[in-house]
Design an enzyme around this catalytic site. Sequence first.
Site, short mmCIF file in Angstrom:
data_model
loop_
_atom_site.label_atom_id
_atom_site.label_comp_id
_atom_site.label_asym_id
_atom_site.label_seq_id
_atom_site.Cartn_x
_atom_site.Cartn_y
_atom_site.Cartn_z
N GLU A 1 0.96 -1.18 0.09
CA GLU A 1 -0.07 0.10 0.13
C GLU A 1 0.86 1.29 -0.02
OE1 GLU A 1 -2.03 0.45 3.91
OE2 GLU A 1 -1.73 -1.59 3.89
N CYS B 1 3.63 8.30 0.91
CA CYS B 1 4.44 7.50 2.21
C CYS B 1 4.44 6.28 1.52
CB CYS B 1 3.36 7.26 3.32
SG CYS B 1 3.79 6.18 4.70
N CYS C 1 6.84 -6.76 7.71
CA CYS C 1 7.86 -6.26 8.35
C CYS C 1 8.09 -7.30 9.58
CB CYS C 1 7.43 -5.05 9.06
SG CYS C 1 8.48 -4.12 10.13
N GLY D 1 7.32 -1.88 6.47
CA GLY D 1 8.35 -2.16 6.33
C GLY D 1 9.74 -1.34 7.26
N SER E 1 11.43 6.24 15.71
CA SER E 1 10.29 5.77 16.23
C SER E 1 10.67 5.61 17.72
CB SER E 1 9.55 4.56 15.63
OG SER E 1 9.19 5.20 14.27
N HIS F 1 8.67 6.48 20.96
CA HIS F 1 7.39 5.85 21.57
C HIS F 1 7.52 5.48 23.00
CE1 HIS F 1 6.08 5.76 17.47
NE2 HIS F 1 6.56 4.47 17.22
N ASN G 1 -3.13 4.95 15.92
CA ASN G 1 -4.38 4.37 15.16
C ASN G 1 -4.53 3.09 15.68
OD1 ASN G 1 -4.76 6.41 12.72
ND2 ASN G 1 -2.60 5.79 12.66
N1 SAH Z 1 9.48 0.88 10.52
C1 SAH Z 1 9.80 2.40 10.27
C2 SAH Z 1 8.63 2.80 9.52
C3 SAH Z 1 7.25 2.34 9.83
S1 SAH Z 1 5.73 3.17 9.98
C4 SAH Z 1 9.73 2.85 12.04
O1 SAH Z 1 9.52 2.12 12.70
O2 SAH Z 1 9.62 3.96 11.89
C5 SAH Z 1 5.99 4.80 10.37
C6 SAH Z 1 5.53 5.22 11.83
O3 SAH Z 1 4.19 4.89 12.09
C7 SAH Z 1 6.52 4.56 12.99
O4 SAH Z 1 6.88 5.54 14.10
C8 SAH Z 1 5.46 3.60 13.57
O5 SAH Z 1 5.88 3.24 14.95
C9 SAH Z 1 4.10 4.20 13.59
N2 SAH Z 1 3.07 3.50 13.71
C10 SAH Z 1 2.77 2.20 13.46
N3 SAH Z 1 1.67 1.76 13.50
C11 SAH Z 1 1.17 2.64 14.11
C12 SAH Z 1 -0.22 2.81 14.66
N4 SAH Z 1 -1.04 1.74 14.87
N5 SAH Z 1 -0.68 4.16 15.37
C13 SAH Z 1 0.28 5.14 15.23
N6 SAH Z 1 1.59 5.03 14.84
C14 SAH Z 1 1.82 3.71 14.32
#
Ligand code: SAH
Length: 343
Positions: A90, A103, A110, A157, A212, A214, A288
């Site tokens: 996607e 994006c 992943c 990924g 990321s 968190h 999300n």
């Molecule tokens: N693998 C990379 C890129 C992936 S996604 C990474 O980890 O950074 C991009 C961002 O979205 C990352 O910060 C990831 O942690 C976040 N993400 C993934 N699932 C999510 C969700 N359900 N809600 C909010 N952010 C999410």
Amino acid sequence: MKNILDLTLEEFTEWLKANGESGFRGKQVFSWIYKEVCNFDEMKNIPKTLKEKLKENFKISIPKIVEAYESKLDGTIKLLLALEDGNIIETVIMKYKHGNSICVSTQIGCRMGCKFCASTIDGRVRNMSSGEILSEVMVAQKYIGERISNIVLMGSGEPLDNYDNVIKFLREVNAEYGLNIGQRHITLSTCGLVPEIYKLADEDMQVTLAISLHAFSDEKRKEIMPIANKYSIKEILDACDYFINKTKRRITFEYSLVKDVNDSKEDSKSLGKLLKGILCHVNLIPVNEVKENSFKRSSAKAIEVFAETLKGCGVETTVRREMGSDIDSACGQLRRSYLKSQD
Ligand code: SAH
């Protein structure tokens, strides 16, 4: 047969010369493919004999649009694309005042295992090639009929888990005869693969690095991100420091806010303490909700308090605007529901 999109211009030019052709045809052919997304026969200024040779030796592997969804709320478009081997990915196109942003996915699935993320639930199927990542941008641009000026590597990924292909992609997408998207308009997001952050810093690129994070402590981070068992926050911040010194670029820290997990005022204060003084910016992402897990989004009040507290600590902070919430646009959810519907 080789996908011509997986070659750099240098590699293709070498092939041309080795096959008795002029090197300058390289840019012409690539320009046709990148800008027009066309096949060899449609390339107007390329001699017929060369076209025949190209057809015998290369394919142009362009993903097919399986489904397209457009948000009624903000015009965000989500494309489900089928790669040549049938794998589904996607790609999301977001329309902002300052231009169109895409994006892209960098892997099919992943293997990082972040607990809140839908892309990782079934693990990694395979890496995407540089040409496959490029073609996400090409197909998207053709679909909207407008230029795309910004890229975030935040789809399915872990970009740094597919290092070589991603670097090749970042160099090619930059080429002025092709997509011509400046590195400063590209953000690479990683869950924090420390050795690769150092490597990236040494590539001499101007891309923005997003981490990321968190969580403010290793203990908390381990609860939601398995990668935290491998690399500590200290190691990540040291790598960020190296990246900042090398590139002079400000780092983005992504922080997904999950109700009762990492969204208290205390969390925010601790995060503020951790990041104060670093050349950075924090992007708060209200999580999300994904049906496969039980993580809940923080309340609007909690998000506001978190953001204000962090700002109060002297850390630049923004809350990510939600895009395409009516089309399941986040984090691998659409691919999953599509694959499920095909079972
Ligand atoms: N693998 C990379 C890129 C992936 S996604 C990474 O980890 O950074 C991009 C961002 O979205 C990352 O910060 C990831 O942690 C976040 N993400 C993934 N699932 C999510 C969700 N359900 N809600 C909010 N952010 C999410």
